[in-house]
Design a protein around this motif. Structure first.
Motif, PDB file in Angstrom:
ATOM      1  N   UNK A   1       2.563  -7.579  -9.609  1.00  0.00           N
ATOM      2  CA  UNK A   1       1.352  -6.947  -9.100  1.00  0.00           C
ATOM      3  C   UNK A   1       1.305  -5.527  -9.641  1.00  0.00           C
ATOM      4  N   UNK A   2       0.193  -5.181 -10.290  1.00  0.00           N
ATOM      5  CA  UNK A   2      -0.003  -3.831 -10.806  1.00  0.00           C
ATOM      6  C   UNK A   2      -0.825  -3.023  -9.808  1.00  0.00           C
TER       7      UNK A   2
ATOM      8  N   UNK B   1       0.835  -1.203   0.000  1.00  0.00           N
ATOM      9  CA  UNK B   1       0.000   0.000   0.000  1.00  0.00           C
ATOM     10  C   UNK B   1       0.874   1.259   0.000  1.00  0.00           C
ATOM     11  N   UNK B   2       1.953   1.241   0.763  1.00  0.00           N
ATOM     12  CA  UNK B   2       2.882   2.366   0.785  1.00  0.00           C
ATOM     13  C   UNK B   2       3.563   2.532  -0.576  1.00  0.00           C
ATOM     14  N   UNK B   3       3.952   1.416  -1.177  1.00  0.00           N
ATOM     15  CA  UNK B   3       4.600   1.472  -2.492  1.00  0.00           C
ATOM     16  C   UNK B   3       3.695   2.053  -3.560  1.00  0.00           C
ATOM     17  N   UNK B   4       2.441   1.617  -3.579  1.00  0.00           N
ATOM     18  CA  UNK B   4       1.521   2.115  -4.595  1.00  0.00           C
ATOM     19  C   UNK B   4       0.975   3.497  -4.250  1.00  0.00           C
TER      20      UNK B   4
ATOM     21  N   UNK C   1       0.110 -14.813  -3.959  1.00  0.00           N
ATOM     22  CA  UNK C   1      -1.193 -14.939  -4.612  1.00  0.00           C
ATOM     23  C   UNK C   1      -2.305 -14.398  -3.722  1.00  0.00           C
ATOM     24  N   UNK C   2      -2.179 -14.587  -2.412  1.00  0.00           N
ATOM     25  CA  UNK C   2      -3.153 -14.025  -1.476  1.00  0.00           C
ATOM     26  C   UNK C   2      -3.137 -12.506  -1.451  1.00  0.00           C
ATOM     27  N   UNK C   3      -2.021 -11.927  -1.882  1.00  0.00           N
ATOM     28  CA  UNK C   3      -1.895 -10.467  -1.959  1.00  0.00           C
ATOM     29  C   UNK C   3      -2.144  -9.961  -3.387  1.00  0.00           C
ATOM     30  N   UNK C   4      -2.715 -10.827  -4.237  1.00  0.00           N
ATOM     31  CA  UNK C   4      -3.178 -10.482  -5.581  1.00  0.00           C
ATOM     32  C   UNK C   4      -2.075 -10.390  -6.634  1.00  0.00           C
ATOM     33  N   UNK C   5      -0.878 -10.911  -6.323  1.00  0.00           N
ATOM     34  CA  UNK C   5       0.160 -11.023  -7.348  1.00  0.00           C
ATOM     35  C   UNK C   5      -0.266 -12.087  -8.354  1.00  0.00           C
ATOM     36  N   UNK C   6       0.164 -11.905  -9.598  1.00  0.00           N
ATOM     37  CA  UNK C   6      -0.092 -12.879 -10.655  1.00  0.00           C
ATOM     38  C   UNK C   6       1.213 -13.586 -10.994  1.00  0.00           C
TER      39      UNK C   6
ATOM     40  N   UNK D   1       4.975   6.066  -2.674  1.00  0.00           N
ATOM     41  CA  UNK D   1       6.100   5.898  -3.599  1.00  0.00           C
ATOM     42  C   UNK D   1       5.679   5.951  -5.064  1.00  0.00           C
ATOM     43  N   UNK D   2       4.376   5.985  -5.316  1.00  0.00           N
ATOM     44  CA  UNK D   2       3.827   6.107  -6.667  1.00  0.00           C
ATOM     45  C   UNK D   2       4.315   5.031  -7.624  1.00  0.00           C
ATOM     46  N   UNK D   3       4.458   3.814  -7.110  1.00  0.00           N
ATOM     47  CA  UNK D   3       4.845   2.703  -7.971  1.00  0.00           C
ATOM     48  C   UNK D   3       3.687   2.290  -8.864  1.00  0.00           C
ATOM     49  N   UNK D   4       4.014   1.735 -10.002  1.00  0.00           N
ATOM     50  CA  UNK D   4       3.030   1.181 -10.924  1.00  0.00           C
ATOM     51  C   UNK D   4       3.008  -0.350 -10.845  1.00  0.00           C
ATOM     52  N   UNK D   5       4.177  -0.945 -10.537  1.00  0.00           N
ATOM     53  CA  UNK D   5       4.314  -2.402 -10.566  1.00  0.00           C
ATOM     54  C   UNK D   5       5.316  -2.835  -9.506  1.00  0.00           C
TER      55      UNK D   5
END
Length: 182
Positions: free
Chosen positions: A169-170, A114-117, A141-146, A120-124
């Protein structure tokens, strides 16, 4: 800088953490799927902390200690290998074995993501794990990574060659998943 979760404080690593980090990173079983072998000397902890402090200064990594309310350091979570132009980085994590199975890692990683997105304005965000590390794959996978790929014979660790499973994860997928659960 620090982040809080219901059960953890995520804070900068300090030189006083050397003993706890050495215990964490000298556990051969916990490091079975890590990209390097277990630490053998306390000096490795001091060197790692020095590198971490430099990374805070130059912005190349954000490594946070996972700390229980009683002050016990039980793990680390890290964003590193930042590609600022493309707004992406990698994520890494380690948890002391006595705390496995208690969902501390999911809690800490969710706050870091959450901090990264957010700030930190991360996209991926990307993760690279050993194919046999089933528990880590479940966490991601539980954190929605593909799961995005399988790279053959990518790492040499302790003289052994290893494949990698790549997860991504996007930000848009993270936000969509968070909104679905609220």
């Amino acid at each position: 800088m620090s982040l809080t979760t219901p059960r953890l404080l995520l804070r900068f690593v300090t030189p006083e953490d050397a003993g706890a980090l050495f215990r964490l990173f000298s556990d051969a079983e916990a490091l079975r799927y890590w990209s390097s072998g277990p630490w053998l000397h306390i000096a490795q902890a001091a060197d790692n902390i020095e590198q971490t402090l430099k990374a805070y200064q130059d912005g190349t990594a954000l490594r946070l200690a996972m700390v229980l309310p009683d002050g016990e350091l039980i793990g680390t979570v890290t964003l590193y290998d930042f590609d600022r132009r493309n707004h992406r980085c990698q994520i890494g994590y380690m948890l002391a074995r006595p705390h496995w199975g208690q969902r501390y890692m999911q809690e800490a990683l969710a706050a870091l993501i959450a901090h990264g997105f957010g700030a930190l304005e991360l996209h991926r965000i990307e993760a690279d794990i050993h194919p046999d590390n089933i528990a880590s794959g479940r966490i991601l996978e539980g954190l929605h990574f593909q799961r995005e790929g399988h790279l053959r014979e990518r790492w040499f660790v302790g003289g052994e060659i290893s494949d990698s499973i790549i997860y991504g994860l996007l930000r848009k997928d993270w936000h969509a998943a968070i909104h679905r659960t609220q």
